[in-house]
Design an enzyme around this catalytic site. Structure first.
Site, PDB file in Angstrom:
ATOM      1  N   ASP B 167     130.953  18.688  80.487  1.00  0.00           N
ATOM      2  CA  ASP B 167     129.995  19.530  81.225  1.00  0.00           C
ATOM      3  C   ASP B 167     129.725  20.828  80.469  1.00  0.00           C
ATOM      4  OD1 ASP B 167     128.354  20.247  83.463  1.00  0.00           O
ATOM      5  OD2 ASP B 167     129.966  21.476  84.243  1.00  0.00           O
ATOM      6  N   ARG B 212     111.104  21.096  84.101  1.00  0.00           N
ATOM      7  CA  ARG B 212     112.311  21.912  84.203  1.00  0.00           C
ATOM      8  C   ARG B 212     113.589  21.079  84.059  1.00  0.00           C
ATOM      9  NH1 ARG B 212     111.413  23.715  89.076  1.00  0.00           N
ATOM     10  NH2 ARG B 212     109.620  24.937  88.465  1.00  0.00           N
ATOM     11  N   LYS B 213     113.430  19.823  83.755  1.00  0.00           N
ATOM     12  CA  LYS B 213     114.592  18.938  83.633  1.00  0.00           C
ATOM     13  C   LYS B 213     114.971  18.717  82.168  1.00  0.00           C
ATOM     14  CE  LYS B 213     114.520  15.398  86.566  1.00  0.00           C
ATOM     15  NZ  LYS B 213     113.988  14.147  87.157  1.00  0.00           N
TER      16      LYS B 213
END
Lengths: 252, 252
Positions: B167, B212-213
């Site tokens: 992450d 926006r991804k």
């Protein structure tokens, strides 16, 4: 056998049906899992829940717990009285989570290692959590209060800390039905960030068992149920309970 | 705006194409991202890489690093000389990762919080890692040596610690192309467990940007490249850089 486990997980979607090699030994004694297994039913008999007398149980209330955390804990403790739910203890040594009679050679002595979610000594700064198991529903819930040392965005829990508490909760649920297991897939949708110091409920259950594969799902919600923080699916693979993971990796 | 971000992620698969509401402000200045954005190009100009002079940089070698870790670090440092790669510093305060000129009100003062992967003070027991960015390839690698306090199965890294380093690495990569971002989905296939004390290479890259991804993928391999430990996909959502996450959550 580890290679077999890896193969099982590789390239299979969540709904894939697996044909197991009947020659591979597998844990059993649980509906949906293969019979003739080396895994002791102790794992799911709950006899191991209070097995470690020598170690500190970190899943008990401490002064860092908020009123919300205490209230939720008390509510679940109340539901333990008729046996519907069971409180799950938690230790800083990984091996203390394994029933004494099932401990492998490398789990019988202290190694100086720490179980990741219990690696901070100061109360309240890291993972404050307590788990409860509902055996008949194959369901595990975790009351989770993330401390200030779990920060990602300013004021919120790091995505990795959320992944850790989800992995631990679904993993505990999988252990109950399948003995020694290993995460094969974890997929998390993060919906709303978790404020540090808040209390959330991580609610997981076994959805399906196919041979050595255990499929689970999980939701993380605010305690009033109004906010969905995250939802996840997980796949765990049942391991041979008589060999360490090191041996199973080495035998690839 | 947070609600918009959440909506973007909800129910969309990894390959879904998104139609963005043109009225919603969005960061820009990067190919593939919407124009007219409040997000400063500082995020991707790399000017912020050495911005925090007052804090300890945890991504520098220390006595706990193994020879493998040192060798790999030296190799990447060598590749930094011609500007192809950039070393990324790392701090224990989340806010120190934000460029000074872009800091929000709640990031300007110390809060006593700790950035999750840097919350242990003793060298070598937790996350030892260093990241390097290749801007032209939109690629971030992380040299990772998991310490004994990250244990899951005896002798191996906890699945949550692996999720955390993935992450953080894909997140760092997404920040470079999109400024402030938030994890929306993280899906990890665990292939082979990571031995504590070993060194692995976490290699992530931006695959696609849709409005926006930001879609990314990641592989975790042993340093000889022979063992695939994990592979992952991730979706990050670009946030409004002028508002704190708290404000964006509150405005839902």
């Amino acid at each position: 056998m580890w290679r077999n486990c890896i193969r099982l997980a590789r390239g299979l979607g969540q709904s894939a049906v697996l044909r197991l090699d009947p020659k591979v030994p597998c844990c059993g004694g649980v509906r949906g899992l293969n019979p003739g297994a080396p895994c002791s039913p102790l794992w799911n008999s709950l006899a191991w829940l209070s097995q470690s007398k020598r170690s500190k149980d970190y899943a008990l209330p401490n002064s860092s717990w908020s009123q919300d955390m205490m209230d939720l804990y008390s509510r679940f403790l109340e539901m333990c009285k008729d046996g519907t739910w069971k409180r799950i203890p938690s230790y800083s040594d990984t091996a203390d989570h394994v029933p004494e009679s099932l401990k492998l050679a490398n789990e019988k002595e202290r190694k100086g290692t720490r179980f990741f979610p219990r690696n901070l000594d100061t109360e309240g700064v890291g993972f404050e959590y307590a788990m409860f198991l509902n055996p008949s529903e194959k369901r595990m819930v975790c009351l989770f209060q993330p401390g200030p040392y779990l920060e990602g965005h300013r004021g919120f829990a790091h995505g990795g800390s959320t992944a850790t508490i989800i992995d631990s909760t679904v993993g505990g649920c999988a252990i109950f039905v399948a003995g020694r297991v290993m995460t094969a897939n974890l997929s998390i949708n993060y919906r709303n960030p978790i404020p540090l110091g808040s209390v959330v409920l991580v609610d997981s259950k076994v959805d399906q068992i196919e041979g050595r594969k255990v499929f689970l799902s999980c939701h993380v919600r605010s305690i009033d149920g109004q906010t969905l923080h995250a939802e996840a699916t997980a796949l765990f693979i049942q391991l041979n309970s008589t060999k360490s993971l090191q041996q199973q990796v080495s035998s690839q």
